[in-house]
Design a protein around this motif. Structure first.
Motif, PDB file in Angstrom:
ATOM      1  N   GLN A   1      21.079  18.771  47.530  1.00 42.42           N
ATOM      2  CA  GLN A   1      21.154  18.645  49.139  1.00 42.42           C
ATOM      3  C   GLN A   1      20.770  20.282  50.530  1.00 42.42           C
ATOM      4  O   GLN A   1      20.671  21.162  49.316  1.00 42.42           O
ATOM      5  CB  GLN A   1      22.687  18.226  49.598  1.00 42.42           C
ATOM      6  CG  GLN A   1      23.093  17.854  50.413  1.00 42.42           C
ATOM      7  CD  GLN A   1      24.840  17.349  50.847  1.00 42.42           C
ATOM      8  OE1 GLN A   1      25.193  18.387  51.050  1.00 42.42           O
ATOM      9  NE2 GLN A   1      24.639  16.735  52.182  1.00 42.42           N
ATOM     10  N   CYS A   2      20.208  18.905  51.044  1.00 38.49           N
ATOM     11  CA  CYS A   2      19.233  19.814  52.289  1.00 38.49           C
ATOM     12  C   CYS A   2      20.250  19.781  53.482  1.00 38.49           C
ATOM     13  O   CYS A   2      20.992  18.880  54.227  1.00 38.49           O
ATOM     14  CB  CYS A   2      18.110  19.328  52.445  1.00 38.49           C
ATOM     15  SG  CYS A   2      17.210  20.246  54.290  1.00 38.49           S
ATOM     16  N   GLU A   3      20.231  21.392  54.262  1.00 38.63           N
ATOM     17  CA  GLU A   3      21.557  21.285  54.563  1.00 38.63           C
ATOM     18  C   GLU A   3      21.225  20.857  55.742  1.00 38.63           C
ATOM     19  O   GLU A   3      22.180  20.398  57.488  1.00 38.63           O
ATOM     20  CB  GLU A   3      22.733  22.370  55.103  1.00 38.63           C
ATOM     21  CG  GLU A   3      23.134  22.344  53.770  1.00 38.63           C
ATOM     22  CD  GLU A   3      23.789  23.893  53.604  1.00 38.63           C
ATOM     23  OE1 GLU A   3      23.427  24.831  54.262  1.00 38.63           O
ATOM     24  OE2 GLU A   3      25.286  24.019  52.705  1.00 38.63           O
ATOM     25  N   ASN A   4      20.073  21.432  56.321  1.00 41.64           N
ATOM     26  CA  ASN A   4      18.828  20.502  57.672  1.00 41.64           C
ATOM     27  C   ASN A   4      19.033  19.483  58.111  1.00 41.64           C
ATOM     28  O   ASN A   4      19.739  18.737  58.936  1.00 41.64           O
ATOM     29  CB  ASN A   4      17.809  21.115  57.579  1.00 41.64           C
ATOM     30  CG  ASN A   4      17.235  21.037  59.191  1.00 41.64           C
ATOM     31  OD1 ASN A   4      17.682  21.711  59.977  1.00 41.64           O
ATOM     32  ND2 ASN A   4      16.097  20.573  59.232  1.00 41.64           N
ATOM     33  N   CYS A   5      18.743  18.433  57.114  1.00 39.19           N
ATOM     34  CA  CYS A   5      19.019  16.779  56.966  1.00 39.19           C
ATOM     35  C   CYS A   5      20.555  16.414  57.012  1.00 39.19           C
ATOM     36  O   CYS A   5      19.921  14.516  56.763  1.00 39.19           O
ATOM     37  CB  CYS A   5      17.238  16.721  57.311  1.00 39.19           C
ATOM     38  SG  CYS A   5      16.954  15.908  55.650  1.00 39.19           S
ATOM     39  N   GLY A   6      20.680  16.873  55.650  1.00 35.80           N
ATOM     40  CA  GLY A   6      21.890  16.261  54.982  1.00 35.80           C
ATOM     41  C   GLY A   6      21.030  15.768  53.995  1.00 35.80           C
ATOM     42  O   GLY A   6      22.310  14.458  52.927  1.00 35.80           O
TER      43      GLY A   6
ATOM     44  N   THR B   1      11.485  23.783  49.644  1.00 39.25           N
ATOM     45  CA  THR B   1      11.162  22.976  50.462  1.00 39.25           C
ATOM     46  C   THR B   1      12.219  21.719  50.777  1.00 39.25           C
ATOM     47  O   THR B   1      11.065  20.552  49.327  1.00 39.25           O
ATOM     48  CB  THR B   1       9.983  22.803  50.870  1.00 39.25           C
ATOM     49  OG1 THR B   1       9.047  24.352  50.962  1.00 39.25           O
ATOM     50  CG2 THR B   1       9.169  22.340  52.288  1.00 39.25           C
ATOM     51  N   CYS B   2      12.284  21.507  51.151  1.00 37.76           N
ATOM     52  CA  CYS B   2      13.634  19.347  51.809  1.00 37.76           C
ATOM     53  C   CYS B   2      11.972  18.641  51.891  1.00 37.76           C
ATOM     54  O   CYS B   2      10.682  19.267  52.313  1.00 37.76           O
ATOM     55  CB  CYS B   2      14.073  19.778  52.406  1.00 37.76           C
ATOM     56  SG  CYS B   2      14.268  17.922  53.112  1.00 37.76           S
ATOM     57  N   PRO B   3      12.123  18.102  50.167  1.00 35.39           N
ATOM     58  CA  PRO B   3      10.302  16.947  51.100  1.00 35.39           C
ATOM     59  C   PRO B   3      10.764  15.830  51.935  1.00 35.39           C
ATOM     60  O   PRO B   3       9.990  15.293  52.572  1.00 35.39           O
ATOM     61  CB  PRO B   3      10.695  16.163  49.196  1.00 35.39           C
ATOM     62  CG  PRO B   3      12.338  16.498  49.055  1.00 35.39           C
ATOM     63  CD  PRO B   3      13.349  17.997  49.626  1.00 35.39           C
ATOM     64  N   LYS B   4      12.417  15.544  52.620  1.00 40.02           N
ATOM     65  CA  LYS B   4      11.852  14.892  53.612  1.00 40.02           C
ATOM     66  C   LYS B   4      11.704  15.905  55.182  1.00 40.02           C
ATOM     67  O   LYS B   4      11.326  14.814  55.740  1.00 40.02           O
ATOM     68  CB  LYS B   4      13.459  14.311  54.201  1.00 40.02           C
ATOM     69  CG  LYS B   4      13.905  13.489  54.788  1.00 40.02           C
ATOM     70  CD  LYS B   4      14.567  12.196  54.111  1.00 40.02           C
ATOM     71  CE  LYS B   4      14.655  11.307  55.529  1.00 40.02           C
ATOM     72  NZ  LYS B   4      16.003   9.955  54.824  1.00 40.02           N
ATOM     73  N   CYS B   5      12.924  17.115  55.230  1.00 35.49           N
ATOM     74  CA  CYS B   5      12.431  17.136  56.570  1.00 35.49           C
ATOM     75  C   CYS B   5      11.350  18.781  56.823  1.00 35.49           C
ATOM     76  O   CYS B   5      11.242  19.126  57.638  1.00 35.49           O
ATOM     77  CB  CYS B   5      13.632  17.873  56.925  1.00 35.49           C
ATOM     78  SG  CYS B   5      14.474  19.347  56.874  1.00 35.49           S
ATOM     79  N   GLY B   6      11.353  19.119  55.224  1.00 37.90           N
ATOM     80  CA  GLY B   6      10.053  20.519  54.907  1.00 37.90           C
ATOM     81  C   GLY B   6      10.948  21.735  55.441  1.00 37.90           C
ATOM     82  O   GLY B   6       9.943  22.727  55.219  1.00 37.90           O
ATOM     83  N   ASN B   7      12.289  22.081  55.560  1.00 40.59           N
ATOM     84  CA  ASN B   7      12.952  22.776  55.947  1.00 40.59           C
ATOM     85  C   ASN B   7      12.572  23.903  54.530  1.00 40.59           C
ATOM     86  O   ASN B   7      13.267  22.943  53.187  1.00 40.59           O
ATOM     87  CB  ASN B   7      14.897  22.545  54.809  1.00 40.59           C
ATOM     88  CG  ASN B   7      15.719  23.691  55.453  1.00 40.59           C
ATOM     89  OD1 ASN B   7      15.456  25.204  55.842  1.00 40.59           O
ATOM     90  ND2 ASN B   7      17.171  23.221  55.308  1.00 40.59           N
ATOM     91  N   GLU B   8      12.696  24.848  54.544  1.00 39.87           N
ATOM     92  CA  GLU B   8      12.081  25.857  53.151  1.00 39.87           C
ATOM     93  C   GLU B   8      13.280  26.180  52.541  1.00 39.87           C
ATOM     94  O   GLU B   8      13.619  27.234  51.322  1.00 39.87           O
ATOM     95  CB  GLU B   8      11.422  26.698  53.866  1.00 39.87           C
ATOM     96  CG  GLU B   8       9.896  26.423  54.180  1.00 39.87           C
ATOM     97  CD  GLU B   8       8.770  27.188  55.406  1.00 39.87           C
ATOM     98  OE1 GLU B   8       9.687  28.934  54.482  1.00 39.87           O
ATOM     99  OE2 GLU B   8       8.377  27.223  55.464  1.00 39.87           O
TER     100      GLU B   8
HETATM  101 ZN    ZN Z   1      16.168  18.274  54.822  1.00 35.38          ZN
END
Ligand code: ZN
Length: 698
Positions: A168-173, A155-162
């Motif tokens: 890198q999180c592809e959801n929030c970059g 889970t992305c610590p910034k946006c919660g994308n699991e």
């Molecule tokens: Zn994210």
């Protein structure tokens, strides 16, 4: 702080340009999103600069290291080198096919790159620019491997994308360390990783905060795109932390330092150095010196990238260059946002894309149409959508109806009236003079848009020049005037031919294949001096009277509805395949006891009669022989079956369900059904007809 570069005074006339386009990652072919976001704008820019007489190095290559390639190799049972060899060839060919005019296209598995990146690391290491730190990293005991980057999801610590990756999180970059992930899981085994000690080299980005603030937040507040500036600012405002530049992996460039055994450079450390090694490769081949392209402050360097690469090109790579000390920094990083396809995010894994090799199979010879549409729709300031309807409209209403139509009329009429010779004009009327004056303004109008990285606007200005020509001819009507005034017709055709000639030159950055065709039709090669970008502004005559042009040839052809429908059908097929593959299986219900199960009385039955329930879309009223009796059951299957279809069907019936009234009809039981992938109901029935009604199912 001392700066060895000059960022506050805008460079007036650079001595040379170094243009880089993001290195495509070699685990798949490239699609329209890549072309629109990075490669077409970079190519327009490079072609324009060459046409205006500049010294240009347009540099690129394949990015061939990193975890996803090793995962793909593992899945396909081949070596990582096999994977990159395959896709490097496919990607390189796509670039050639679409007229992307790299001066050099290299690859990061090349020897020159391994040497260059290794050297770069050593220099920084010797200068003490890294922090060496033994820390706890995620480790998959089952796979016997450290988990970095895409080997771990969580889970992305910034946006919660699991489904964020380790790097890198592809959801929030957001770019982060694998250990930052919440609930990390190994992408190899699915195991929950443990922590294990390992040594790595870190680039202390926090040391560069002041430098980045001054260089970008102060120095480029006005000239960088707001989307790029904003992302950089938010990164810096969040506070920069040391980033590991090495990995525990065996695919990549070995760490050239003591204690580096079994470790490689992080792919994002070595990839941007690929621009430098590709420049070196080019310079060696061309007998040039590479260094001024990277080290002379009179060189203007521009990085073309997509928005997912902003942090690497605006923070990490500049920090690396700054740490090395002898390099210049980019003057601009005009990153684009994302292109969507028919309202959905482009996705390689979901096959939601228009792949370049496939496009060329379906639209042979029509590279320029795609280049044009992608430029017209470029996601310059926000995410944008590519639709096939828009592709068709831009082709038919702009390229065919305006540009193509104008050229065709000019060439056909010149051949018809004057055997292909440019006629001698008589006195120019006001409309002729105005038209020619407007024409002379276009090189600067288009250039100004290109130099501000507004390629959409630039492409539309080119089309406006074709509009000018089209309107001039439509208003002057030489096909009518020829019957009454031969001299006036010569003047009209002469003016129209000048516009056609300017279009042949000015279209080159945008429509290179069309530009070549048009130059051939107008026989530009036979001119003593060809109209060049800047001479169009000053030259009295572009196509002189007496110059002979060639025969007409269609530049564009209409795209029919059926062609578009085929493309839409392809996407629908992808969508269905995805839905089938991603269908969510309902979680198992609460456990029941055997006694609970035996409470269900399931029997084999046969539908004897069926009729539609009046005013109920879904309901059929059935008479079912259950072996016990013949009873009425109301079933919600009318959208999948007609009454006639179900008569005689063997079915499974829950007979002891408490009766209930549906629309006033008492239903005494339930027929068991399931649902197929396309949403159609299916009977759950005994797979042989050789069973009699009333048999219990247990
Ligand atoms: Zn994210």
């Amino acid at each position: 702080m001392t700066n060895n570069f000059n960022h506050n005074n805008r460079m007036n006339t650079p001595k040379r340009y170094t243009i880089t386009a993001a290195l495509p990652y070699t685990n798949g072919p490239i699609h329209i999103g890549h072309l629109a976001g990075v490669y077409v704008p970079a190519d327009i820019y490079a072609r324009y600069l060459r046409l205006t007489g500049n010294d240009v190095a347009f540099i690129g290559g394949s990015d061939e290291h990193g975890v996803p390639i090793t995962i793909k190799a593992k899945n396909e049972g081949v070596t990582p080198q096999d994977v990159v060899d395959k896709y490097h060839a496919i990607i390189k060919k796509s670039f050639e096919d679409f007229g992307i005019t790299y001066d050099n296209y290299s690859r990061t598995s090349a020897k020159i790159h391994h040497e260059t990146a290794s050297e770069f690391f050593k220099t920084l290491n010797d200068k003490g620019e890294f922090i060496e730190e033994t820390s706890e990293q995620l480790y998959d005991a089952k796979a016997n491997q450290f988990l970095a980057d895409r080997f771990v999801v969580g889970t992305c610590p910034k946006c919660g994308n699991e489904e964020s990756y380790g790097d890198q999180c592809e959801n929030c970059g957001t770019s982060h360390n694998a250990t930052d992930l919440i609930n990390p899981k190994s992408a190899i085994t699915g195991n929950v990783p443990t922590l294990k000690q390992t040594k790595h080299w870190f680039l202390p980005l926090d040391r560069y905060e002041a430098f980045l603030k001054e260089w970008i937040l102060v120095g480029h507040k006005k000239d960088w795109k707001p989307n790029v500036y904003g992302q950089v600012k938010s990164w810096i405002d969040d506070g920069l932390r040391p980033r590991a530049v090495t990995r525990d992996l065996d695919w990549g460039i070995p760490v050239p330092a003591e204690g580096g055994e079994g470790k490689v450079l992080y792919v994002w450390f070595d990839a941007p150095i690929g621009y430098i090694s590709s420049t070196k490769e080019w310079a060696a081949r061309e007998g040039k010196d590479w260094e001024p392209y990277w080290k002379d402050k009179d060189t203007k360097m521009v990085h073309f990238i997509g928005k997912d690469n902003i942090v690497f090109h605006c923070i990490i790579f500049p920090a690396m260059l700054k740490a090395e000390g002898s390099y210049i920094l980019p003057e601009n990083v005009p990153a684009n946002e994302f292109l969507n396809l028919e309202g959905n995010k482009l996705s390689t894994s979901k096959n939601w894309a228009v792949w370049l090799p496939e496009y060329l199979e379906d639209f042979p010879g029509q590279q320029d149409v795609l280049r044009y549409v992608l430029t017209a729709n470029a996601p310059e300031t926000k995410d944008n959508d590519f639709t096939w309807k828009d592709f068709q409209a831009r082709n038919n209403n702009e390229l065919v109806a305006i540009f193509g139509n104008f050229i065709n009329r000019v060439v056909v009429l010149t051949n018809k009236y004057y055997d292909g010779f440019v006629p001698t004009p008589s006195d120019l009327l006001e409309i002729d003079q105005e038209t020619l004056a407007t024409l002379k303004a276009y090189p600067d109008v288009i250039a100004s848009s290109i130099e501000r990285y507004r390629f959409r606007e630039a492409g539309q200005e080119l089309m406006n020049l074709a509009r000018l020509g089209n309107k001039y001819l439509a208003d002057a009507e030489p096909w009518k005037v020829i019957k009454v005034d031969a001299e006036r017709t010569k003047t009209i055709m002469y003016v129209a031919l000048q516009i056609a000639s300017a279009l042949a030159t000015l279209s080159e950055p945008f429509l290179p294949f069309t530009s070549t065709k048009l130059k051939n039709i107008l026989l530009h090669a036979n001119l003593t001096s060809e109209a060049e970008w800047n001479t169009i502004k000053t030259k009295e005559v572009l196509l002189p009277a007496g110059h002979k042009i060639g025969e007409a040839e269609l530049l564009f052809s209409k795209v029919e509805d059926e062609t578009i429908q085929k493309q839409l059908d392809k996407l629908t097929a992808s969508k269905k395949a995805n839905e089938a593959a991603n269908k969510v299986v309902e979680p198992q219900k609460e456990t029941i006891t055997f006694d609970d199960f035996t409470k269900l009385d399931l029997r084999v039955g046969t539908i004897l009669e069926a009729e539609k329930m009046p005013k109920a879309k879904k309901l059929l009223v059935l008479k079912v022989d259950t072996g016990i009796d013949v009873r009425t059951i109301v079933s919600g299957i009318a959208e999948s079956f007609t009454a006639e279809e179900v008569v005689g069907k063997k079915v499974t019936v829950l007979v002891n369900l408490a009766p209930r009234a549906l629309r006033g009809v008492e239903s005494e039981g339930m027929i068991l059904m399931t649902e197929s992938e396309d949403g159609k109901l299916v009977f759950v029935n005994p797979d042989t007809q050789n069973v009699t009604n009333g048999l219990a199912i247990s």
